[in-house]
Structure formats: structure tokens, C-alpha cells
Write a protein that holds these residues in place. Structure first.
Motif, PDB file in Angstrom:
ATOM      1  N   ARG A 167       0.830  -1.210   0.000  1.00 57.40           N
ATOM      2  CA  ARG A 167       0.000   0.000   0.000  1.00 57.40           C
ATOM      3  C   ARG A 167       0.859   1.252   0.000  1.00 57.40           C
ATOM      4  O   ARG A 167       0.519   2.263  -0.620  1.00 57.40           O
ATOM      5  CB  ARG A 167      -0.927  -0.001   1.208  1.00 57.40           C
ATOM      6  N   ASP A 168       1.991   1.183   0.665  1.00 55.25           N
ATOM      7  CA  ASP A 168       2.875   2.335   0.800  1.00 55.25           C
ATOM      8  C   ASP A 168       3.412   2.797  -0.549  1.00 55.25           C
ATOM      9  O   ASP A 168       3.705   3.975  -0.736  1.00 55.25           O
ATOM     10  CB  ASP A 168       4.028   1.972   1.743  1.00 55.25           C
ATOM     11  N   VAL A 169       3.558   1.879  -1.506  1.00 54.83           N
ATOM     12  CA  VAL A 169       4.149   2.234  -2.802  1.00 54.83           C
ATOM     13  C   VAL A 169       3.126   2.238  -3.932  1.00 54.83           C
ATOM     14  O   VAL A 169       3.487   2.401  -5.091  1.00 54.83           O
ATOM     15  CB  VAL A 169       5.311   1.273  -3.164  1.00 54.83           C
ATOM     16  N   THR A 170       1.848   2.067  -3.597  1.00 57.05           N
ATOM     17  CA  THR A 170       0.826   2.038  -4.649  1.00 57.05           C
ATOM     18  C   THR A 170      -0.273   3.088  -4.445  1.00 57.05           C
ATOM     19  O   THR A 170      -1.309   3.037  -5.112  1.00 57.05           O
ATOM     20  CB  THR A 170       0.183   0.640  -4.745  1.00 57.05           C
ATOM     21  N   GLY A 171      -0.073   4.020  -3.520  1.00 57.50           N
ATOM     22  CA  GLY A 171      -1.034   5.093  -3.333  1.00 57.50           C
ATOM     23  C   GLY A 171      -2.346   4.643  -2.730  1.00 57.50           C
ATOM     24  O   GLY A 171      -3.382   5.270  -2.945  1.00 57.50           O
ATOM     25  N   THR A 172      -2.312   3.563  -1.930  1.00 62.18           N
ATOM     26  CA  THR A 172      -3.551   3.039  -1.352  1.00 62.18           C
ATOM     27  C   THR A 172      -3.543   3.059   0.177  1.00 62.18           C
ATOM     28  O   THR A 172      -4.363   2.400   0.807  1.00 62.18           O
ATOM     29  CB  THR A 172      -3.808   1.603  -1.857  1.00 62.18           C
ATOM     30  N   VAL A 173      -2.640   3.821   0.758  1.00 63.14           N
ATOM     31  CA  VAL A 173      -2.561   3.894   2.213  1.00 63.14           C
ATOM     32  C   VAL A 173      -3.837   4.478   2.812  1.00 63.14           C
ATOM     33  O   VAL A 173      -4.265   4.096   3.897  1.00 63.14           O
ATOM     34  CB  VAL A 173      -1.327   4.718   2.639  1.00 63.14           C
ATOM     35  N   GLU A 174      -4.503   5.385   2.091  1.00 72.02           N
ATOM     36  CA  GLU A 174      -5.613   6.147   2.672  1.00 72.02           C
ATOM     37  C   GLU A 174      -6.913   5.370   2.817  1.00 72.02           C
ATOM     38  O   GLU A 174      -7.884   5.910   3.349  1.00 72.02           O
ATOM     39  CB  GLU A 174      -5.877   7.399   1.823  1.00 72.02           C
ATOM     40  N   SER A 175      -6.995   4.151   2.350  1.00 74.77           N
ATOM     41  CA  SER A 175      -8.236   3.382   2.447  1.00 74.77           C
ATOM     42  C   SER A 175      -8.617   3.125   3.898  1.00 74.77           C
ATOM     43  O   SER A 175      -7.884   2.470   4.641  1.00 74.77           O
ATOM     44  CB  SER A 175      -8.076   2.034   1.722  1.00 74.77           C
ATOM     45  N   VAL A 176      -9.784   3.629   4.335  1.00 70.84           N
ATOM     46  CA  VAL A 176     -10.204   3.467   5.728  1.00 70.84           C
ATOM     47  C   VAL A 176     -10.363   1.992   6.103  1.00 70.84           C
ATOM     48  O   VAL A 176      -9.881   1.572   7.160  1.00 70.84           O
ATOM     49  CB  VAL A 176     -11.488   4.273   6.013  1.00 70.84           C
ATOM     50  N   PRO A 177     -11.026   1.137   5.302  1.00 69.98           N
ATOM     51  CA  PRO A 177     -11.120  -0.274   5.688  1.00 69.98           C
ATOM     52  C   PRO A 177      -9.751  -0.945   5.836  1.00 69.98           C
ATOM     53  O   PRO A 177      -9.561  -1.769   6.738  1.00 69.98           O
ATOM     54  CB  PRO A 177     -11.916  -0.908   4.544  1.00 69.98           C
ATOM     55  N   LEU A 178      -8.801  -0.589   4.978  1.00 73.94           N
ATOM     56  CA  LEU A 178      -7.483  -1.208   5.064  1.00 73.94           C
ATOM     57  C   LEU A 178      -6.678  -0.656   6.238  1.00 73.94           C
ATOM     58  O   LEU A 178      -5.920  -1.389   6.878  1.00 73.94           O
ATOM     59  CB  LEU A 178      -6.725  -1.025   3.747  1.00 73.94           C
ATOM     60  N   ILE A 179      -6.830   0.640   6.542  1.00 75.72           N
ATOM     61  CA  ILE A 179      -6.178   1.194   7.744  1.00 75.72           C
ATOM     62  C   ILE A 179      -6.747   0.523   8.994  1.00 75.72           C
ATOM     63  O   ILE A 179      -6.008   0.075   9.878  1.00 75.72           O
ATOM     64  CB  ILE A 179      -6.400   2.713   7.845  1.00 75.72           C
ATOM     65  N   ALA A 180      -8.071   0.467   9.062  1.00 78.73           N
ATOM     66  CA  ALA A 180      -8.733  -0.083  10.252  1.00 78.73           C
ATOM     67  C   ALA A 180      -8.360  -1.541  10.468  1.00 78.73           C
ATOM     68  O   ALA A 180      -8.051  -1.958  11.590  1.00 78.73           O
ATOM     69  CB  ALA A 180     -10.244   0.066  10.122  1.00 78.73           C
ATOM     70  N   SER A 181      -8.366  -2.337   9.405  1.00 81.57           N
ATOM     71  CA  SER A 181      -8.045  -3.757   9.554  1.00 81.57           C
ATOM     72  C   SER A 181      -6.567  -3.954   9.868  1.00 81.57           C
ATOM     73  O   SER A 181      -6.200  -4.877  10.606  1.00 81.57           O
ATOM     74  CB  SER A 181      -8.434  -4.530   8.295  1.00 81.57           C
ATOM     75  N   SER A 182      -5.707  -3.086   9.357  1.00 84.84           N
ATOM     76  CA  SER A 182      -4.272  -3.165   9.659  1.00 84.84           C
ATOM     77  C   SER A 182      -4.030  -2.960  11.149  1.00 84.84           C
ATOM     78  O   SER A 182      -3.329  -3.742  11.800  1.00 84.84           O
ATOM     79  CB  SER A 182      -3.520  -2.110   8.844  1.00 84.84           C
ATOM     80  N   ILE A 183      -4.621  -1.897  11.702  1.00 85.55           N
ATOM     81  CA  ILE A 183      -4.434  -1.598  13.131  1.00 85.55           C
ATOM     82  C   ILE A 183      -5.068  -2.675  13.998  1.00 85.55           C
ATOM     83  O   ILE A 183      -4.442  -3.216  14.920  1.00 85.55           O
ATOM     84  CB  ILE A 183      -5.033  -0.219  13.453  1.00 85.55           C
ATOM     85  N   MET A 184      -6.307  -3.005  13.707  1.00 83.07           N
ATOM     86  CA  MET A 184      -7.064  -3.881  14.596  1.00 83.07           C
ATOM     87  C   MET A 184      -6.615  -5.334  14.519  1.00 83.07           C
ATOM     88  O   MET A 184      -6.698  -6.058  15.513  1.00 83.07           O
ATOM     89  CB  MET A 184      -8.552  -3.765  14.295  1.00 83.07           C
ATOM     90  N   SER A 185      -6.132  -5.782  13.368  1.00 77.69           N
ATOM     91  CA  SER A 185      -5.675  -7.177  13.288  1.00 77.69           C
ATOM     92  C   SER A 185      -4.525  -7.417  14.252  1.00 77.69           C
ATOM     93  O   SER A 185      -4.476  -8.447  14.941  1.00 77.69           O
ATOM     94  CB  SER A 185      -5.259  -7.525  11.851  1.00 77.69           C
ATOM     95  N   LYS A 186      -3.597  -6.464  14.339  1.00 75.07           N
ATOM     96  CA  LYS A 186      -2.457  -6.636  15.241  1.00 75.07           C
ATOM     97  C   LYS A 186      -2.893  -6.544  16.692  1.00 75.07           C
ATOM     98  O   LYS A 186      -2.400  -7.292  17.545  1.00 75.07           O
ATOM     99  CB  LYS A 186      -1.375  -5.598  14.927  1.00 75.07           C
ATOM    100  N   LYS A 187      -3.801  -5.621  16.997  1.00 70.92           N
ATOM    101  CA  LYS A 187      -4.233  -5.455  18.382  1.00 70.92           C
ATOM    102  C   LYS A 187      -5.053  -6.651  18.858  1.00 70.92           C
ATOM    103  O   LYS A 187      -4.929  -7.082  20.008  1.00 70.92           O
ATOM    104  CB  LYS A 187      -5.032  -4.159  18.528  1.00 70.92           C
ATOM    105  N   ILE A 188      -5.896  -7.204  17.989  1.00 70.00           N
ATOM    106  CA  ILE A 188      -6.679  -8.378  18.380  1.00 70.00           C
ATOM    107  C   ILE A 188      -5.765  -9.591  18.525  1.00 70.00           C
ATOM    108  O   ILE A 188      -5.887 -10.364  19.487  1.00 70.00           O
ATOM    109  CB  ILE A 188      -7.800  -8.637  17.343  1.00 70.00           C
TER     110      ILE A 188
END
Length: 431
Positions: free
Chosen positions: A171-192
Motif C-alpha cells: 500500500r505504501d508504494v501504490t497510493g492506497t494507504v488512505e483506504s479506511v477499511p485497510l487502515i482499520a483492519s491493519s491496526i485492529m488485526s495486530k491489536k486483536i
């Protein structure tokens, strides 16, 4: 698990169709194993950015990310487990005083943290400015430290949600960092996967935050709290202001020194305010009542926990912190009232001085950064020192100064409402 076509999954989301749970499980697992090509996952990430995912898809995507690796089995450490995550900001040193404070109040804080990128600082970078401190701990070390001290701040383990690590880099190199579902799942997957019993989210809003508007920050907070509810993790989210830096110090060793001031009962009022606000929410999720974190912090009772936590990870809490070889002062050019520093500008200046990195593999300078010398509302005149620029490489100074030109350090004869600051803008608690 059935095998799907990566092209079919991509075209389904391209055409605004919902992905089935089986499709999500397959594509995340296959990508992690290297069976889905980078360009195919890049196309899917872009389709998700443009067309979104609903709550069911996002929760299932999060589960697939968790299932790509192992869960952290901490077991019973004798205290309720509760954690905090910040979406990142400038001068955001809150984890450093917060973890010892919440531990001093009776909970256990397994704070798995990351490194900075761009103008936002990383907790591990800050702590690595302490001589001897180490970020990498085994699960056994984490568990033992939680049981004996109540707080640990360390790097995430490689086995935790490996799909996220791989997808984030893409995502960092393809301009897709800003996706809210992908941000949310990235953060929450690690915390869960971390196994905490409760989670408090600090979702930053403003120029120095990833989410620039309150609406976008609210969208992200809603998505993450919904994921927490879907996975049985009680989750509270605070929307907090990041239009100005937190505290006066921005940079690794500079922020550690300021955090120690807070732990000893002093420090900037905004850092104290947000630390206490987050501590109260964490203690509520942990079921701990009758303890006032404001009193504990003001009395310096969290400082011994900090010392024990740093020492347990090989650090020397009494050692002198690194000092920059070159310090230059920025001064006011006219009379007026200082009404605040723009968070993005100050963060960019600190980054250019060497406190941050442009790429994940870059090194950082422990002593680099910006120290603000005035508070909003202070009167100034020509020559009044406004900020110090700290670096080991003086050729970085001009570009840092350039970041602070214009209205970055605002001086006006009509301060108006800009002097006032509301730190906590909104709170979303579990139903």
C-alpha cells in the motif's frame, strides 16, 4: 479452502460488489503465501480504496489478517490487560508516560509499537535513544515483564499478522494507504492478535495527523470500534486534536526527556491532559475503579514503573540522553502574540533535521528534533527565541528552517480563538 481466481476477486470489487467471506479468506491467505501476485493485490487494494468495504467485509478481512499468523498467548499475568493505539502525530509521546501510569494504577499494558515514517514519530525510535534499551522481546519476556512490572513497550513479533506487514508495504508504494477499511483492519488485526482485553484508540485529527478532517477521523474511529465489537474486543476511541504538536519537544531523545518530566509530576499541560484522559478510558475498560490517574501522575508514582520497565529491557533510565552536536535558534521577527505552531510544519522540520525517516530502512538521529520555546498566548518581540533546531548534521538546518517559514510559527496581534485548544474532540465508547 476453495481456490478462487485473483482476477475474479479484483473485478468483483472493481465492479462495486461485496466480497464473500470465502473470497476474502482465500485472497489474504494466498497473497501471504506468495500465490497472488503483487500487481494483483495492488489492483485489489486500489479497488478497495475507490469502492470501499462494508462492516462485514472489513471484519472478515481483519480476521483473515489475524489468521495469517499466530496470536500472542500471554496467559494470566495477574492483572487485566488493556492497550492503547495512536494513529500517529507530531510530538505524540503519550505512550511513554501512559503505559507506566496505567500499570501504576493496577492494569497491565502490552504496548506493541512501531517506528516512525515521514513527519510522524515512532515510539520505538524514541525509546532507542535510551542507552542499552532494546525493542525486541520474546513472548516469554513480554509475559514475565507484564506480570512483574505491569508495562512493556516493544516491537511486534514477526509471527503476528504477517499479512499486514506485507500488505502495508504494498500500500505504501501504490497510493492506497488512505483506504479506511485497510487502515482499520491493519491496526485492529495486530491489536486483536496481541490478545489484549480492552483497547483505547487515539485517533488524531488535524494538519499533523494522517486524517486531516474530523469527518475522516470519525469514519476511521467508527470502522475500528465496529471491528472491535465484531471480534469481542471492547474498544473506545478518542478523537484528539493534532493541529499543533503535543508538548514542546518533537524528536526522539527530546520527547523521552519531556516524558520523564511528565512522569515526575511536571511537563507540558497538554501532554498531561491527554495522558490522563487516555488512562481513565483504559482503566474503565480494565474494570479498575477508585484510582485517580491524575493524582498518581502528579505524585510521581508512575516514575518508578518507568524505571523498572526501561531497566527490564536493558536500558539505563538514569543515563544521559543523546545531545545534538548542533543547535540553532529560530527567533521572532516582529511584535505580537504567539498563537501556536502548525503540527505538520514542525513535524516536517524535525524529520528534515534527522528525527524521522523517508523510507522504513533509513536510520534516525536520536538527538535530532525541534524544541518549542514559547507557549500559545505568550507575547513576543523581534529576537524572541521561538524554537530550537537540533541536529548532528548542520547542513540539514536550511531545509528545516524552510519548513517553519510563513504561518508555521504564528504570531499575530489578534490571537482570537487560536490560543484556545480542545484536545479531546469526541469519545466513542462500547455500547
Amino acid at each position: 479452502m476453495p481456490t478462487y481466481s485473483a482476477v475474479d476477486v479484483v473485478t468483483a470489487k472493481r465492479d462495486c460488489r461485496e466480497l464473500t467471506g470465502e473470497q476474502i479468506d482465500w485472497v489474504v491467505g494466498a497473497y501471504t503465501r506468495g500465490e497472488v501476485a503483487e500487481e494483483q493485490m495492488a489492483a485489489l487494494a486500489m479497488a478497495i480504496l475507490l469502492n470501499g468495504m462494508d462492516g462485514r467485509e472489513t471484519a472478515r478481512w481483519t480476521q483473515a489478517m489475524i489468521d495469517s499468523g499466530e496470536r500472542l498467548e500471554l496467559g494470566d499475568v495477574g492483572r487485566p490487560l488493556v492497550d492503547k493505539h495512536s494513529t500517529g502525530g507530531v510530538g505524540d509521546k503519550i505512550t511513554l508516560p501512559l503505559a507506566p501510569l496505567v500499570a501504576a494504577c493496577g492494569a497491565a499494558v502490552p504496548q506493541l509499537s512501531g517506528r516512525g515514517l515521514g513527519h510522524t514519530g515512532g515510539t520505538l525510535d524514541k525509546l532507542e535513544s535510551i542507552p542499552g534499551w532494546r525493542a525486541s522481546l520474546s513472548v516469554e519476556e513480554i509475559t514475565a515483564q507484564l506480570a512483574s512490572i505491569g508495562a512493556v513497550i516493544c516491537a511486534t513479533t514477526p509471527a503476528l499478522a504477517p499479512a499486514d506487514r506485507k500488505l502495508y508495504a504494498l500500500r505504501d508504494v501504490t497510493g492506497t494507504v488512505e483506504s479506511v477499511p485497510l487502515i482499520a483492519s491493519s491496526i485492529m488485526s495486530k491489536k486483536i492478535a496481541e490478545g489484549t482485553g480492552g483497547l483505547v484508540l487515539d485517533v488524531k485529527v488535524g494538519t499533523g495527523a494522517f486524517m486531516k478532517t474530523r469527518a475522516r477521523a470519525g469514519e476511521l474511529a467508527d470502522a475500528m470500534t465496529a471491528i472491535g465489537a465484531a471480534h469481542g474486543l471492547p474498544t473506545t476511541a478518542l478523537l484528539t486534536d493534532m493541529s499543533r504538536p503535543l508538548g514542546r519537544a518533537v524528536g526522539n531523545a527530546l520527547e523521552v526527556a519531556e516524558s520523564v518530566e511528565v512522569l515526575r509530576g511536571g511537563g507540558p499541560a497538554d501532554v498531561v491532559e491527554l495522558t490522563v484522559a487516555l488512562a481513565r478510558e483504559m482503566l474503565a475498560l480494565a474494570g479498575i475503579t477508585g484510582v485517580d490517574p491524575a493524582r498518581v501522575l502528579a505524585a510521581g508514582e508512575a516514575y518508578p514503573v518507568w524505571e523498572a520497565m526501561i531497566a527490564a529491557q536493558g536500558g539505563d533510565p538514569s543515563a544521559a540522553l543523546p545531545v545534538a552536536r548542533h543547535v540553532e535558534t529560530v527567533v521572532a521577527e516582529r511584535d505580537g502574540v504567539f498563537t501556536g505552531a502548525d503540527a505538520l510544519a514542525v513535524g516536517t522540520a524535525a524529520w528534515r533535521l534527522g528525527a524521522g525517516r523517508a523510507r522504513k530502512e533509513d536510520a534516525v538521529q536520536a538527538a535530532a528534533g525541534v524544541r518549542l520555546l514559547v507557549e500559545p498566548g505568550d507575547p513576543v518581540k523581534p529576537g524572541t527565541p521561538l524554537a530550537e533546531l537540533h541536529t548532528d548534521t548542520p547542513d540539514r538546518i536550511p531545509s528545516a528552517r524552510a519548513a517553519l517559514e510563513g504561518a508555521a510559527l504564528l504570531i499575530t496581534n489578534d490571537p482570537g480563538d487560536r490560543v484556545a485548544r480542545t484536545l479531546v474532540l469526541d469519545t466513542l465508547r462500547p455500547a
